[in-house]
Scaffold this motif. Structure first.
Motif, PDB file in Angstrom:
ATOM      1  N   LYS A  12       0.822  -1.208   0.000  1.00  0.00           N
ATOM      2  CA  LYS A  12       0.000   0.000   0.000  1.00  0.00           C
ATOM      3  C   LYS A  12       0.860   1.263   0.000  1.00  0.00           C
ATOM      4  O   LYS A  12       0.396   2.344  -0.374  1.00  0.00           O
ATOM      5  N   TYR A  13       2.108   1.137   0.420  1.00  0.00           N
ATOM      6  CA  TYR A  13       3.007   2.286   0.413  1.00  0.00           C
ATOM      7  C   TYR A  13       3.621   2.537  -0.971  1.00  0.00           C
ATOM      8  O   TYR A  13       4.346   3.509  -1.167  1.00  0.00           O
ATOM      9  N   PHE A  14       3.294   1.665  -1.909  1.00  0.00           N
ATOM     10  CA  PHE A  14       3.830   1.799  -3.267  1.00  0.00           C
ATOM     11  C   PHE A  14       2.699   1.928  -4.286  1.00  0.00           C
ATOM     12  O   PHE A  14       2.805   1.478  -5.413  1.00  0.00           O
ATOM     13  N   ARG A  15       1.612   2.565  -3.875  1.00  0.00           N
ATOM     14  CA  ARG A  15       0.444   2.631  -4.741  1.00  0.00           C
ATOM     15  C   ARG A  15       0.711   3.424  -6.018  1.00  0.00           C
ATOM     16  O   ARG A  15      -0.036   3.287  -6.991  1.00  0.00           O
ATOM     17  N   PHE A  16       1.758   4.255  -6.017  1.00  0.00           N
ATOM     18  CA  PHE A  16       2.092   5.004  -7.224  1.00  0.00           C
ATOM     19  C   PHE A  16       2.432   4.074  -8.387  1.00  0.00           C
ATOM     20  O   PHE A  16       2.396   4.477  -9.551  1.00  0.00           O
ATOM     21  N   LEU A  17       2.731   2.810  -8.070  1.00  0.00           N
ATOM     22  CA  LEU A  17       3.040   1.845  -9.116  1.00  0.00           C
ATOM     23  C   LEU A  17       1.783   1.346  -9.843  1.00  0.00           C
ATOM     24  O   LEU A  17       1.873   0.730 -10.904  1.00  0.00           O
ATOM     25  N   ALA A  18       0.602   1.619  -9.262  1.00  0.00           N
ATOM     26  CA  ALA A  18      -0.643   1.055  -9.793  1.00  0.00           C
ATOM     27  C   ALA A  18      -1.185   1.820 -10.996  1.00  0.00           C
ATOM     28  O   ALA A  18      -2.061   1.314 -11.696  1.00  0.00           O
ATOM     29  N   GLY A  19      -0.715   3.046 -11.216  1.00  0.00           N
ATOM     30  CA  GLY A  19      -1.162   3.774 -12.395  1.00  0.00           C
ATOM     31  C   GLY A  19      -2.245   4.809 -12.116  1.00  0.00           C
ATOM     32  O   GLY A  19      -2.751   4.940 -10.997  1.00  0.00           O
ATOM     33  N   LYS A  20      -2.634   5.547 -13.174  1.00  0.00           N
ATOM     34  CA  LYS A  20      -3.558   6.673 -13.043  1.00  0.00           C
ATOM     35  C   LYS A  20      -4.971   6.252 -12.639  1.00  0.00           C
ATOM     36  O   LYS A  20      -5.638   6.939 -11.875  1.00  0.00           O
ATOM     37  N   THR A  21      -5.451   5.114 -13.173  1.00  0.00           N
ATOM     38  CA  THR A  21      -6.808   4.674 -12.844  1.00  0.00           C
ATOM     39  C   THR A  21      -6.959   4.435 -11.355  1.00  0.00           C
ATOM     40  O   THR A  21      -7.939   4.868 -10.721  1.00  0.00           O
ATOM     41  N   TYR A  22      -5.999   3.772 -10.779  1.00  0.00           N
ATOM     42  CA  TYR A  22      -6.028   3.478  -9.344  1.00  0.00           C
ATOM     43  C   TYR A  22      -5.941   4.778  -8.537  1.00  0.00           C
ATOM     44  O   TYR A  22      -6.692   4.979  -7.583  1.00  0.00           O
ATOM     45  N   GLU A  23      -5.032   5.675  -8.926  1.00  0.00           N
ATOM     46  CA  GLU A  23      -4.876   6.938  -8.219  1.00  0.00           C
ATOM     47  C   GLU A  23      -6.144   7.784  -8.303  1.00  0.00           C
ATOM     48  O   GLU A  23      -6.543   8.417  -7.323  1.00  0.00           O
ATOM     49  N   GLU A  24      -6.807   7.788  -9.466  1.00  0.00           N
ATOM     50  CA  GLU A  24      -8.045   8.555  -9.623  1.00  0.00           C
ATOM     51  C   GLU A  24      -9.151   7.970  -8.750  1.00  0.00           C
ATOM     52  O   GLU A  24      -9.944   8.708  -8.146  1.00  0.00           O
TER      53      GLU A  24
END
Length: 326
Positions: A53-65
């Motif tokens: 969960k501390y590396f969520r930036f790896l999941a991409g724009k859809t996840y971040e949005e």
């Protein structure tokens, strides 16, 4: 589906908005955006390996949005909870779910600790679960129902016959009509059997070591109940891939509830919104087919059996013709 969201929102916060109001449609759309989080492969990995969960930036724009939308709704919920806290009558009857929670919170967490079962954080989590899950799964099941009716026009015709005979042409359908519509109830139970919107169910973790049928399962083991294996078991349901509502009708064509079906899970971890979801499915499905006929977009060209599989299962987008029944 805004109308589904409006019902859930009224139960949670006592607020109802006109369907033409843009706010309810925007909120429903935001909920669908948040639901994409649960359909993202990163969710599987975080569930198995929480440190990710501390590396969520790896999941991409859809996840971040999706996360951004979730945080936006969370701020909105906090404002409504505070408004309830300022207007609640603790000696009276609860106006909605939030009131009921705050009354229990006053008893079990009078100091308003930020953590624990009766914290505001817990209330926001439950409200979010009920709103997101209620919209996404109910809408998906209704889409599947329309889809299978298009593929089974003879079943759709029997549905019309029952609705016209029992309800008539002009009456508005109510929950009191449910016991009088055994064929519709059988159709709804069959759609929940054959589709299984949550194909792998939610992840659980054993709280202690346990032995089942000779198999030892250690404490803290992640387990996934596979309800679909029962729903598609040929020994339990012959020809399991066939949509056949008569499975749930007795010799006198009375509806028979089947406890082998568990679309809402079972036990203490069963879906908290099961009763609401069942009412929504009945009211919307009955109303749809009472008033409209659903046909393929082009005659003799049925939509393909194509599904999206993630944490939930839904039909890929398809077009159909909707004709008002006279």
């Amino acid at each position: 589906m805004a109308c589904v969201g409006n019902i859930i929102f009224h139960l949670l916060f006592g607020i109802s908005e006109p369907l033409e109001d843009e706010a309810i449609h925007k909120r429903a759309e935001t909920a669908f955006q948040v639901a994409k989080t649960f359909n993202h492969p990163f969710v599987y990995l975080v569930t198995l390996f929480p440190f990710l969960k501390y590396f969520r930036f790896l999941a991409g724009k859809t996840y971040e949005e999706s996360i951004r939308c979730c945080e936006e709704l969370s701020i909105f919920y906090k404002r409504l909870i505070q408004e309830h806290r300022e207007t609640i009558n603790y000696e009276g009857e609860p106006r909605d779910y939030t009131d009921a929670f705050l009354m229990a919170q006053r008893k079990h967490n009078p100091n308003l600790n930020e953590e624990g079962e009766w914290s505001d954080k817990q209330l926001i989590g439950v409200v979010g679960d009920m709103f997101f899950a209620g919209i996404e799964t109910t809408t998906t099941t209704l889409e599947m129902f329309v889809y299978y009716m298009i593929h089974n026009p003879e079943i759709q015709k029997k549905l019309y016959e029952e609705l016209d005979r029992v309800i008539g042409k002009d009456k508005t359908i109510a929950m009191s009509d449910q016991p009088k519509l055994p064929y519709l109830n059988a159709c709804l139970q069959e759609i929940q059997r054959i589709t299984v919107v949550a194909p792998i169910n939610l992840f659980h973790r054993t709280s202690e070591e346990i032995t089942i049928d000779g198999y030892n399962i250690p404490k803290d083991t992640i387990i996934i109940p596979e309800f679909e294996m029962v729903h598609k078991d040929e020994k339990q349901f012959p020809d399991p891939w066939k949509f056949d509502p008569t499975r749930f009708l007795d010799a006198k064509n009375n509806f028979v509830k089947d406890d082998r079906l568990t679309p809402f899970s079972v036990g203490k971890r069963a879906c908290v919104g099961e009763a609401l979801a069942r009412m929504e499915l009945f009211i919307f499905a009955a109303t749809f087919f009472h008033r409209f006929e659903f046909l393929p977009e082009e005659p003799n060209k049925l939509p393909k059996y194509e599904f999206n599989y993630t944490l939930t299962k839904n039909i890929k987008a398809f077009n159909c013709r909707i004709i008002e029944r006279k």
